[in-house]
Design an enzyme around this catalytic site. Structure first.
Site, PDB file in Angstrom:
ATOM      1  N   ASP A   1       1.465  -1.223  -0.032  1.00 43.01           N
ATOM      2  CA  ASP A   1      -0.262   0.143   0.250  1.00 43.01           C
ATOM      3  C   ASP A   1       0.453   1.419  -0.062  1.00 43.01           C
ATOM      4  OD1 ASP A   1      -2.311  -1.891   0.351  1.00 43.01           O
ATOM      5  OD2 ASP A   1      -2.795  -1.425   2.276  1.00 43.01           O
TER       6      ASP A   1
ATOM      7  N   ARG B   1     -17.856   1.220 -23.376  1.00 42.78           N
ATOM      8  CA  ARG B   1     -17.821   1.238 -21.845  1.00 42.78           C
ATOM      9  C   ARG B   1     -17.284   1.322 -21.216  1.00 42.78           C
ATOM     10  NH1 ARG B   1     -18.596  -5.859 -21.790  1.00 42.78           N
ATOM     11  NH2 ARG B   1     -20.396  -5.786 -22.657  1.00 42.78           N
TER      12      ARG B   1
ATOM     13  N   ARG C   1      -5.412  -0.179   1.007  1.00 42.86           N
ATOM     14  CA  ARG C   1      -6.327   0.299   2.238  1.00 42.86           C
ATOM     15  C   ARG C   1      -6.668   1.614   2.471  1.00 42.86           C
ATOM     16  NH1 ARG C   1      -3.987  -2.194   7.607  1.00 42.86           N
ATOM     17  NH2 ARG C   1      -2.286  -1.411   6.759  1.00 42.86           N
TER      18      ARG C   1
ATOM     19  N   ARG D   1     -19.212  -1.817 -16.461  1.00 41.81           N
ATOM     20  CA  ARG D   1     -18.271  -3.204 -16.225  1.00 41.81           C
ATOM     21  C   ARG D   1     -17.259  -2.941 -14.851  1.00 41.81           C
ATOM     22  NH1 ARG D   1     -22.344  -4.688 -18.406  1.00 41.81           N
ATOM     23  NH2 ARG D   1     -22.331  -6.233 -19.743  1.00 41.81           N
TER      24      ARG D   1
HETATM   25  O1  F6P Z   1      -2.473  -4.442   3.717  1.00 44.53           O
HETATM   26  C1  F6P Z   1      -2.266  -4.975   2.389  1.00 44.53           C
HETATM   27  C2  F6P Z   1      -4.156  -5.581   2.005  1.00 44.53           C
HETATM   28  O2  F6P Z   1      -3.681  -5.637   1.056  1.00 44.53           O
HETATM   29  C3  F6P Z   1      -4.786  -4.032   1.649  1.00 44.53           C
HETATM   30  O3  F6P Z   1      -4.573  -3.758   0.776  1.00 44.53           O
HETATM   31  C4  F6P Z   1      -5.879  -4.666   1.451  1.00 44.53           C
HETATM   32  O4  F6P Z   1      -6.963  -4.101   2.111  1.00 44.53           O
HETATM   33  C5  F6P Z   1      -5.430  -5.596   2.776  1.00 44.53           C
HETATM   34  O5  F6P Z   1      -4.192  -6.010   2.637  1.00 44.53           O
HETATM   35  C6  F6P Z   1      -6.701  -6.953   2.310  1.00 44.53           C
HETATM   36  O6  F6P Z   1      -6.038  -7.695   3.436  1.00 44.53           O
HETATM   37  P1  F6P Z   1      -6.743  -9.879   3.337  1.00 44.53           P
HETATM   38  O7  F6P Z   1      -4.983  -9.803   2.750  1.00 44.53           O
HETATM   39  O8  F6P Z   1      -6.306  -9.966   4.899  1.00 44.53           O
HETATM   40  O9  F6P Z   1      -7.805  -9.827   2.460  1.00 44.53           O
END
Ligand code: F6P
Length: 359
Positions: free
Chosen positions: A139, A174, A183, A277
């Site tokens: 992230d 589209r 996140r 979509r």
């Molecule tokens: O923090 C890394 C991340 O891939 C985020 O981008 C995402 O929201 C989250 O982890 C997903 O977590 P999990 O693998 O627990 O679904």
């Protein structure tokens, strides 16, 4: 000297390259290296602690995932314990962890993780554990480092998706909404959206107005561009609204961020009449081989972390502050998460090249 390596939180491409570089650098100093499996589970009797030698790390530098496995449910200070009635109670198992590390003769821990793992590292450091951190996040939301390994790979995966969506969106006139991870940070959406030349980028740092998004799509239609690509960070927020979450979490698990792409596609269709979509790129962004950039950064972090241990930089994290790798106190890293700066050149260039943010 005996050190132990742990990988915690969600995996990120490049973890194995950090492990390899750290193990080889430590062996080069004549140190012993252990690997704690699944976060700290190996030290809590829930998994193993293994020896990391040349053979174990041979040929892993280009592989995604982590040979040590990982978890985002293993905080030793709030360890989840399933009760007979199906509820989860969190207990503090940090004393047990420290006792076990002492029994194994572990002099220092090298933890590779994101904000959650670094917060655990800070607590362990305050309890007297000699610990050094390596930032890990696709992230790009860890402060004090320009970037971490995993982010470049995720951005490249998203760009590849945007390239492919362009051709099919254009053929069908589209609108396609691509949901990417991040996140509460919009870096993956912003970087892949600009590099992939999306038409709209929605990020948590800039709340969007759906009418502004539709205006951009209508404006393109009028100009003869009958398709549009919207890249939405999973945590993007409408003005005055909330981020979209997915229900049905496991007991004790927080609601997962996600679901924005389909909701946006429906709303854009309702308002513009255009065929829409959606696609959730999901964990493809975390999987597979790290890019060359991420492999190099991961190797540099691994080597630097061993030097930090040799220099007794306890409670610190290695960080990229180009062109150097430096050490920063983890307490400083945790002061505030990194977010997209609204006057950053990437945002300014995106706006200047006609990309809408829905504001
Ligand atoms: O923090 C890394 C991340 O891939 C985020 O981008 C995402 O929201 C989250 O982890 C997903 O977590 P999990 O693998 O627990 O679904």
């Amino acid at each position: 000297m005996r050190i132990a390596i742990s990988t915690g939180g969600g995996d990120a491409p490049g973890l194995n390259a950090v492990i390899r570089a750290a193990v080889l650098s430590a062996l080069d100093r004549g140190w012993d290296v252990l690997g704690i499996k699944r976060g700290y589970a190996g030290l809590l009797g829930e998994d193993e602690v293994i020896a990391l030698n040349r053979e174990v790390v041979s040929g892993i530098g280009h592989l995604g995932g982590t040979i040590l496995r990982t978890t985002n449910r293993g905080n030793p200070f709030h360890f989840p314990q399933l009760q007979a009635d199906g509820t989860i109670v969190e207990i503090d198992r940090s004393d047990e962890l420290i006792d076990r590390a002492n029994e194994l003769g572990i002099d220092a821990i090298l933890t590779i993780g994101g904000d959650g793992s670094l917060a655990i590292a800070q607590q362990l450091y305050e309890r007297g554990v000699k610990i050094v951190g390596v930032p890990k996040t696709i992230d790009n939301d860890v402060s004090c480092t320009i970037t971490s390994f995993g982010f470049d790979t995720a951005v490249n995966t998203a760009i590849e998706a945007i390239d492919k969506l362009h051709t099919t969106a254009e053929s069908h006139d589209r609108v396609i909404v691509l949901e990417v991870m991040g996140r509460d940070a919009g870096f993956i959406a912003l970087h892949s959206g600009l590099a992939g030349t999306a038409d709209v980028i929605l990020i948590p740092e800039i709340p969007y107005n759906i009418e502004r998004v539709c205006d951009k799509i209508r404006q393109r239609d009028r100009a003869g561009r009958h398709f549009s690509i919207v890249v939405a960070a999973e945590g993007a927020i409408p003005v005055g609204g909330r981020k979209s979450t997915i229900g049905d979490s496991l007991p004790g698990e927080a609601h997962r961020v996600g679901g924005i792409a389909e909701a946006l596609a429906r709303e854009i269709h309702r308002r513009t009449g255009k065929e829409c979509r959606s696609l959730v790129l999901g964990h493809l962004q975390r999987g597979g081989m790290p890019t060359g950039y991420d492999r190099l950064l991961a190797a540099r972090f691994g080597g630097a972390a061993v030097r930090a241990i040799a220099d007794e930089r306890w409670g610190e994290m290695v960080a990229l502050q180009s062109p150097h790798i430096v050490c920063v106190p983890i307490a400083e890293v945790l002061r505030a998460p990194k977010r997209v700066e609204l006057d950053h050149d990437v945002v300014l260039t995106a706006r200047a090249t006609g990309i809408a943010f829905g504001d």
